[in-house]
Enzyme design. Sequence first.
Site, PDB file in Angstrom:
ATOM      1  N   ASN A   8       0.849  -1.293   0.052  1.00 32.59           N
ATOM      2  CA  ASN A   8       0.132   0.061  -0.178  1.00 32.59           C
ATOM      3  C   ASN A   8       0.836   1.253   0.019  1.00 32.59           C
ATOM      4  OD1 ASN A   8       0.746  -0.183   2.554  1.00 32.59           O
ATOM      5  ND2 ASN A   8      -1.007   0.257   3.621  1.00 32.59           N
ATOM      6  N   CYS A   9       2.228   1.068  -0.414  1.00 32.66           N
ATOM      7  CA  CYS A   9       3.172   2.519  -0.307  1.00 32.66           C
ATOM      8  C   CYS A   9       2.900   2.812  -1.477  1.00 32.66           C
ATOM      9  CB  CYS A   9       4.398   1.899   0.114  1.00 32.66           C
ATOM     10  SG  CYS A   9       5.662   3.223  -0.041  1.00 32.66           S
ATOM     11  N   ASN A  10       2.630   4.135  -1.802  1.00 33.47           N
ATOM     12  CA  ASN A  10       2.676   4.686  -3.113  1.00 33.47           C
ATOM     13  C   ASN A  10       4.051   4.775  -3.831  1.00 33.47           C
ATOM     14  OD1 ASN A  10       0.012   5.756  -2.851  1.00 33.47           O
ATOM     15  ND2 ASN A  10       0.581   7.558  -1.936  1.00 33.47           N
ATOM     16  N   LYS A  13       4.318   1.388  -5.369  1.00 30.22           N
ATOM     17  CA  LYS A  13       3.410   1.103  -6.699  1.00 30.22           C
ATOM     18  C   LYS A  13       4.046   2.012  -7.528  1.00 30.22           C
ATOM     19  CE  LYS A  13      -0.745   1.040  -3.704  1.00 30.22           C
ATOM     20  NZ  LYS A  13      -1.930   1.828  -3.057  1.00 30.22           N
TER      21      LYS A  13
END
Length: 115
Positions: A8-10, A13
Site C-alpha cells: 500500500n506504499c505509493n 506502487k
Amino acid sequence: MIVYGIPNCNTVKKAQDWLKENNIVFEFHDFKKKGITAEKLNEWCNAFGWETVLNRKGLTWKKLSKEAQLEINNQALAIAYLVAHTSAIKRPIIEKNNTPVLVGFDVAKYEQTLL
C-alpha cells in the site's frame, strides 16, 4: 530481481508500475507479511548506509519520541529497530542477482541501473 516493500506504499506502487511498463520481471517481497531478517537489513545497510535504509520521513519514525530517535544512532540499533518496525524501512529496496542495487524510487536511477 526482488522488490522489497509493502503493497500500500505509493512509492512502491510507482516503482512496480515503472518496472511493469519497462517489461522488467520481478518478484515482490512484502516485508509486512513475510518479515525481514537482521542479516538482510545488514546487507542493505552495508550497501546504502543505515541512515538511508532507515526512513526518517515516515509516520512510524515520527511517532517515536525525540529521545528514542536520538538513541538509534548506529547500524546495529537501526537494524534492531527495523526488524521490529518494518514500516520504518525506506521503500522500495530492489535487489538484482541477490545484490542490493536501488533504494527508493527515482526514474533516472532506475533507467541507469535497470535498463
